[in-house]
Enzyme design. Structure first.
Site, PDB file in Angstrom:
ATOM      1  N   MET A  16       0.863  -1.201   0.000  1.00 37.08           N
ATOM      2  CA  MET A  16       0.000   0.000   0.000  1.00 37.08           C
ATOM      3  C   MET A  16       0.891   1.240   0.000  1.00 37.08           C
ATOM      4  SD  MET A  16      -3.263  -0.762   2.481  1.00 37.08           S
ATOM      5  CE  MET A  16      -2.365  -0.977   3.997  1.00 37.08           C
ATOM      6  N   CYS A  18      -0.672   4.574  -0.822  1.00 31.24           N
ATOM      7  CA  CYS A  18      -1.475   5.799  -0.788  1.00 31.24           C
ATOM      8  C   CYS A  18      -2.873   5.457  -0.250  1.00 31.24           C
ATOM      9  CB  CYS A  18      -1.603   6.416  -2.174  1.00 31.24           C
ATOM     10  SG  CYS A  18      -2.441   5.313  -3.310  1.00 31.24           S
ATOM     11  N   CYS A  21      -4.836   2.947  -2.246  1.00 27.99           N
ATOM     12  CA  CYS A  21      -4.493   1.541  -1.993  1.00 27.99           C
ATOM     13  C   CYS A  21      -5.312   1.028  -0.808  1.00 27.99           C
ATOM     14  CB  CYS A  21      -3.010   1.387  -1.655  1.00 27.99           C
ATOM     15  SG  CYS A  21      -1.928   1.821  -3.001  1.00 27.99           S
ATOM     16  N   TYR A  70      -2.062  -6.755  -3.814  1.00 32.16           N
ATOM     17  CA  TYR A  70      -1.232  -6.514  -2.629  1.00 32.16           C
ATOM     18  C   TYR A  70      -0.937  -7.850  -1.954  1.00 32.16           C
ATOM     19  CZ  TYR A  70      -3.260  -1.970  -3.613  1.00 32.16           C
ATOM     20  OH  TYR A  70      -3.658  -0.828  -4.249  1.00 32.16           O
ATOM     21  N   CYS A 134     -11.149  12.244  19.420  1.00 30.38           N
ATOM     22  CA  CYS A 134     -10.003  13.160  19.461  1.00 30.38           C
ATOM     23  C   CYS A 134      -9.090  12.956  18.254  1.00 30.38           C
ATOM     24  CB  CYS A 134      -9.234  12.983  20.762  1.00 30.38           C
ATOM     25  SG  CYS A 134      -7.849  14.108  20.917  1.00 30.38           S
ATOM     26  N   CYS A 139      -9.604  16.733  18.164  1.00 29.88           N
ATOM     27  CA  CYS A 139      -8.412  17.536  18.458  1.00 29.88           C
ATOM     28  C   CYS A 139      -7.395  17.514  17.314  1.00 29.88           C
ATOM     29  CB  CYS A 139      -7.700  17.029  19.716  1.00 29.88           C
ATOM     30  SG  CYS A 139      -8.699  16.190  20.930  1.00 29.88           S
ATOM     31  N   CYS A 562      13.390  47.010  32.112  1.00 28.52           N
ATOM     32  CA  CYS A 562      13.490  45.675  31.521  1.00 28.52           C
ATOM     33  C   CYS A 562      13.876  44.656  32.585  1.00 28.52           C
ATOM     34  CB  CYS A 562      14.540  45.724  30.415  1.00 28.52           C
ATOM     35  SG  CYS A 562      15.123  44.128  29.928  1.00 28.52           S
ATOM     36  N   CYS A 563      13.168  43.547  32.640  1.00 32.58           N
ATOM     37  CA  CYS A 563      13.445  42.420  33.551  1.00 32.58           C
ATOM     38  C   CYS A 563      13.412  42.827  35.028  1.00 32.58           C
ATOM     39  CB  CYS A 563      14.787  41.760  33.299  1.00 32.58           C
ATOM     40  SG  CYS A 563      15.180  41.501  31.596  1.00 32.58           S
TER      41      CYS A 563
HETATM   42  C1  LIG Z   1     -13.638  19.422  16.581  1.00 30.01           C
HETATM   43  C2  LIG Z   1     -13.200  19.025  17.965  1.00 30.01           C
HETATM   44  C3  LIG Z   1     -12.013  19.512  18.478  1.00 30.01           C
HETATM   45  C4  LIG Z   1     -11.586  19.142  19.739  1.00 30.01           C
HETATM   46  N1  LIG Z   1     -10.415  19.648  20.204  1.00 30.01           N
HETATM   47  C5  LIG Z   1      -9.973  19.280  21.428  1.00 30.01           C
HETATM   48  C6  LIG Z   1      -8.714  19.754  21.909  1.00 30.01           C
HETATM   49  O1  LIG Z   1      -8.003  20.492  21.234  1.00 30.01           O
HETATM   50  N2  LIG Z   1      -8.317  19.354  23.138  1.00 30.01           N
HETATM   51  C7  LIG Z   1      -9.087  18.531  23.917  1.00 30.01           C
HETATM   52  O2  LIG Z   1      -8.686  18.201  25.037  1.00 30.01           O
HETATM   53  N3  LIG Z   1     -10.281  18.068  23.485  1.00 30.01           N
HETATM   54  C8  LIG Z   1     -10.737  18.421  22.261  1.00 30.01           C
HETATM   55  N4  LIG Z   1     -11.935  17.937  21.810  1.00 30.01           N
HETATM   56  C9  LIG Z   1     -12.723  17.063  22.696  1.00 30.01           C
HETATM   57  C10 LIG Z   1     -12.179  15.629  22.693  1.00 30.01           C
HETATM   58  O3  LIG Z   1     -12.092  15.176  21.366  1.00 30.01           O
HETATM   59  C11 LIG Z   1     -13.101  14.740  23.516  1.00 30.01           C
HETATM   60  O4  LIG Z   1     -13.201  15.276  24.818  1.00 30.01           O
HETATM   61  C12 LIG Z   1     -12.594  13.310  23.637  1.00 30.01           C
HETATM   62  O5  LIG Z   1     -12.259  12.777  22.383  1.00 30.01           O
HETATM   63  C13 LIG Z   1     -13.649  12.433  24.314  1.00 30.01           C
HETATM   64  O6  LIG Z   1     -13.157  11.127  24.471  1.00 30.01           O
HETATM   65  P1  LIG Z   1     -14.137   9.953  24.923  1.00 30.01           P
HETATM   66  O7  LIG Z   1     -13.266   8.760  25.174  1.00 30.01           O
HETATM   67  O8  LIG Z   1     -15.020  10.394  26.009  1.00 30.01           O
HETATM   68  O9  LIG Z   1     -15.103   9.682  23.679  1.00 30.01           O
HETATM   69  P2  LIG Z   1     -14.796   9.387  22.158  1.00 30.01           P
HETATM   70  O10 LIG Z   1     -13.409   9.710  21.794  1.00 30.01           O
HETATM   71  O11 LIG Z   1     -15.889  10.036  21.390  1.00 30.01           O
HETATM   72  O12 LIG Z   1     -14.908   7.800  22.031  1.00 30.01           O
HETATM   73  C14 LIG Z   1     -16.117   7.126  22.162  1.00 30.01           C
HETATM   74  C15 LIG Z   1     -16.044   5.835  21.362  1.00 30.01           C
HETATM   75  O13 LIG Z   1     -17.132   5.000  21.742  1.00 30.01           O
HETATM   76  C16 LIG Z   1     -17.629   4.337  20.593  1.00 30.01           C
HETATM   77  N5  LIG Z   1     -19.004   3.946  20.870  1.00 30.01           N
HETATM   78  C17 LIG Z   1     -20.090   4.744  21.014  1.00 30.01           C
HETATM   79  N6  LIG Z   1     -21.183   4.005  21.315  1.00 30.01           N
HETATM   80  C18 LIG Z   1     -20.772   2.712  21.358  1.00 30.01           C
HETATM   81  C19 LIG Z   1     -21.430   1.481  21.638  1.00 30.01           C
HETATM   82  N7  LIG Z   1     -22.725   1.428  21.953  1.00 30.01           N
HETATM   83  N8  LIG Z   1     -20.710   0.336  21.586  1.00 30.01           N
HETATM   84  C20 LIG Z   1     -19.369   0.364  21.293  1.00 30.01           C
HETATM   85  N9  LIG Z   1     -18.698   1.505  21.038  1.00 30.01           N
HETATM   86  C21 LIG Z   1     -19.386   2.655  21.079  1.00 30.01           C
HETATM   87  C22 LIG Z   1     -17.510   5.385  19.503  1.00 30.01           C
HETATM   88  O14 LIG Z   1     -17.493   4.767  18.232  1.00 30.01           O
HETATM   89  C23 LIG Z   1     -16.185   6.058  19.861  1.00 30.01           C
HETATM   90  O15 LIG Z   1     -15.104   5.458  19.190  1.00 30.01           O
HETATM   91  C24 LIG Z   1     -12.373  18.265  20.531  1.00 30.01           C
HETATM   92  C25 LIG Z   1     -13.570  17.755  20.025  1.00 30.01           C
HETATM   93  C26 LIG Z   1     -13.981  18.117  18.745  1.00 30.01           C
HETATM   94  C27 LIG Z   1     -15.261  17.536  18.205  1.00 30.01           C
END
Ligand SMILES: Cc1cc2nc3c(=O)[nH]c(=O)nc-3n(C[C@H](O)[C@H](O)[C@H](O)COP(=O)(O)OP(=O)(O)OC[C@H]3O[C@@H](n4cnc5c(N)ncnc54)[C@H](O)[C@@H]3O)c2cc1C
Length: 565
Positions: A16, A18, A21, A70, A134, A139, A562-563
């Site tokens: 793979m 790209c 792929c 592959y 995340c 993030c 300064c400082c």
């Molecule tokens: C655009 C954006 C930017 C962000 N930027 C930041 C940042 O800069 N810094 C920061 O600290 N936080 C940031 N956050 C927040 C951060 O991403 C979340 O706080 C964090 O990812 C939450 O983690 P979690 O484990 O609670 O849930 P998630 O990471 O959402 O994981 C939950 C998982 O559970 C699975 N799931 C759901 N239901 C079921 C089920 N019934 N059975 C099995 N699996 C299931 C889902 O598929 C998923 O994979 C950002 C969020 C967004 C949307």
């Protein structure tokens, strides 16, 4: 529904080079009868994780990959049907595992690793893409797009700078490809490979989980798993406001906005907190005419008003239209544009743009999770109510991360996941302490904050003193020719302890942890603002602004040499 038991098989794939792929290999594997899911964490990972019926011959999988051009070899089974294996490993013979974790995001991964490191048998269940929000859609992709837009903007490629128009500007497909490559790399390196390295202790189960009334966890492949403890870490997804017309008008959320084929020429952002502002500024810097519609009287209303006002002004100077006191009422499409009808401080107004992004908060992933049957209580927003031990209203069931009524940050999710797992396995003995919680909004300049705001401190009964230092007094900001922003410190009269620090500055996120240490040390050891003032800070650094802000409590900063100590 397919009730046959399934297994996860990991394949090493060679050849793979790209994303295309990876798609070809995925399609080849999906075409094999009995395969229900295929995940390739980026072509660079050189691997595929296949969920297939237990009787699907592995040779057919490798042959299908070969037929697509592959090479594939079976690495190892990641998950076997739990009921066939657990008793020989499990500490408690009457349950399949010691700990069941639902979700592989930051919260779930931390819980599973904590369980594994304490020598317990753990299963982690994932219904979607490994890694959760995340790394895949939160993030990581957002921060790489923000940085790309910032570099582009600082290089002068900005329609408002008159140097270059957006039309001949950013190479968006390249930016998106780089973002996707980083996401794939980190998903593989920080989630898939980490889980694989714990393969003796952690069983990855790719299925959708649902709690049963008896506390066991039913999977959508028909299996039922039992454990001594369960940690729910199913995360949250973007919330959609129930506006009139919302079902007829396609509206972006943070996930779809980061996957657009082209940046929009104009964009309405509904919302005025972290994700709304980060994305609004990013698209503005890439050339879109952006309008931010915020319901409250200020952006980021939980923050210090001086910072909210300064940030709004900075965004306006970049050409972003910022409207506050706006309550969106209805959406419609007209002549290829999205139109929002809104009440603006009591009067009806319309806003139009090519695209509309709704960033108005998150809603928990709890639908069909069986919370009510299992006796797990939720708050008005549907978030799982946990106590300081991360225990839900049902003993033995814990929760962590965005699905709970706690701050929605990945490091909070991870800390909570570890606490939840430890308590689920050892009994409630560890508390999640969020007293000193630093937080960053990745606008440019960044909003970085820790501890109490002036209003919060006063509401908590403190007698406070504050200092506000414009960034134009910070030598680093002067040298970098970017004096946008300010630093506000909140301290307690009498004890002189620092209660909160609030920074609006370029790379303010790099400054805030020093303030967090000062707040922590104040609470724990009586460290004071005078102590902070007395420390040596390197000249010229942005963090030196903390010392200068601490001096501003006592002196007119304009008269400091300064400082000066
Ligand atoms: C655009 C954006 C930017 C962000 N930027 C930041 C940042 O800069 N810094 C920061 O600290 N936080 C940031 N956050 C927040 C951060 O991403 C979340 O706080 C964090 O990812 C939450 O983690 P979690 O484990 O609670 O849930 P998630 O990471 O959402 O994981 C939950 C998982 O559970 C699975 N799931 C759901 N239901 C079921 C089920 N019934 N059975 C099995 N699996 C299931 C889902 O598929 C998923 O994979 C950002 C969020 C967004 C949307």
């Amino acid at each position: 529904m397919n009730q046959q038991p399934t297994q996860s098989i990991e394949l090493d794939i060679r050849g793979m080079t790209c994303d295309a792929c990876a798609r070809h290999v995925t399609q080849a594997l999906q075409s094999v009868p009995g395969v229900s899911q295929v995940q390739i964490p980026g072509w660079q990972s050189g691997r595929a994780i296949v969920t297939a019926q237990i009787d699907a011959p592995e040779t057919i999988l490798t042959a299908a990959v070969q037929a697509a051009g592959y090479q594939a070899t079976v690495r190892a089974p990641l998950a076997t049907p739990a009921r066939q294996t657990p008793s020989q490993h499990s500490v408690h013979k009457d349950t399949d595992f010691d700990l069941l974790v639902i979700g592989t995001g930051g919260g779930g991964m931390a819980a599973a690793i904590k369980g594994a490191e304490s020598g317990q048998r753990v299963a982690i269940i994932e219904a979607g893409v490994i890694g959760g929000t995340c790394v895949n859609i939160g993030c990581v992709p957002s921060k790489t797009l923000i940085r790309a837009a910032e570099s582009y903007y600082r290089a002068g490629h900005h329609p408002f700078a008159g140097i270059e128009t957006a039309a001949c500007g950013v190479d968006w497909p390249a930016v998106i490809a780089q973002k996707d490559a980083l996401v794939a790399e980190l998903r593989a390196g920080k989630y898939v490979d980490v889980l694989a390295s714990y393969r003796e202790q952690i069983t990855l189960v790719q299925a959708r989980a649902r709690l049963q009334a008896d506390g066991a966890v039913a999977l959508d492949d028909g299996r039922v798993l039992t454990a001594r403890g369960v940690v729910i870490a199913t995360g949250a997804r973007p919330q959609r406001l129930p506006l009139e017309g919302i079902d007829r008008v396609p509206v972006l959320d943070s996930t779809s906005a980061m996957a657009l084929a082209q940046p929009p020429t104009s964009l309405i952002v509904i919302g005025g907190r972290a994700i709304a502002l980060e994305m609004g500024q990013t698209f503005a810097r890439l050339g879109a005419q952006v309008t931010i519609l915020q319901r409250s009287a200020r952006l980021i209303p939980e923050h210090e008003p001086e910072i909210a006002d300064a940030l709004a002004e900075i965004l306006r100077q970049e050409g972003v239209r910022v409207e506050t006191g706006v309550t969106p009422l209805a959406l419609r499409e007209e002549a290829g544009q999205k139109v929002v009808t809104a009440s603006v401080n009591g009067e009806l107004q319309e806003f139009r743009a090519e695209q509309m992004l709704m960033a108005t908060g998150r809603t928990p992933n709890t639908a069909a999770l069986g919370l009510a049957e299992a006796g797990v209580a939720t708050d008005d927003g549907g978030f799982i109510i946990v106590d300081e031990f991360m225990q839900t209203s049902r003993p033995g069931i814990y929760a962590a991360g965005d699905v709970t009524n706690r701050p929605k940050l990945v490091y909070v999710a991870a800390a909570a996941g570890g606490v939840a797992a430890e308590n689920a396995l050892e009994g409630n003995r560890k508390r999640l302490n969020l007293t000193v919680l630093p937080d960053v909004i990745f606008t440019d300049p960044q909003v970085a904050t820790v501890g109490l705001t002036e209003a919060q401190a006063m509401a908590d009964g403190y007698t406070v003193k504050t200092s506000v230092l414009p960034l134009s007094y910070v030598p680093r900001a002067l040298a970098a020719r970017d004096t946008r922003g300010l630093i506000k410190l909140v301290a307690e009269q009498g004890t002189d302890r620092l209660l909160g620090a609030h920074v609006l500055a370029a790379e303010g996120g790099e400054v805030i942890q020093t303030a967090a240490l000062a707040v922590h040390a104040g609470l724990r050891y009586g460290f004071t603002v005078a102590d902070l003032r007395g420390m040596l800070f390197p000249y010229l650094t942005q963090v030196e602004g903390l010392k200068l802000a601490a001096q501003t409590f006592e002196k007119d900063v304009a008269q400091l040499s300064c400082c000066a100590g």
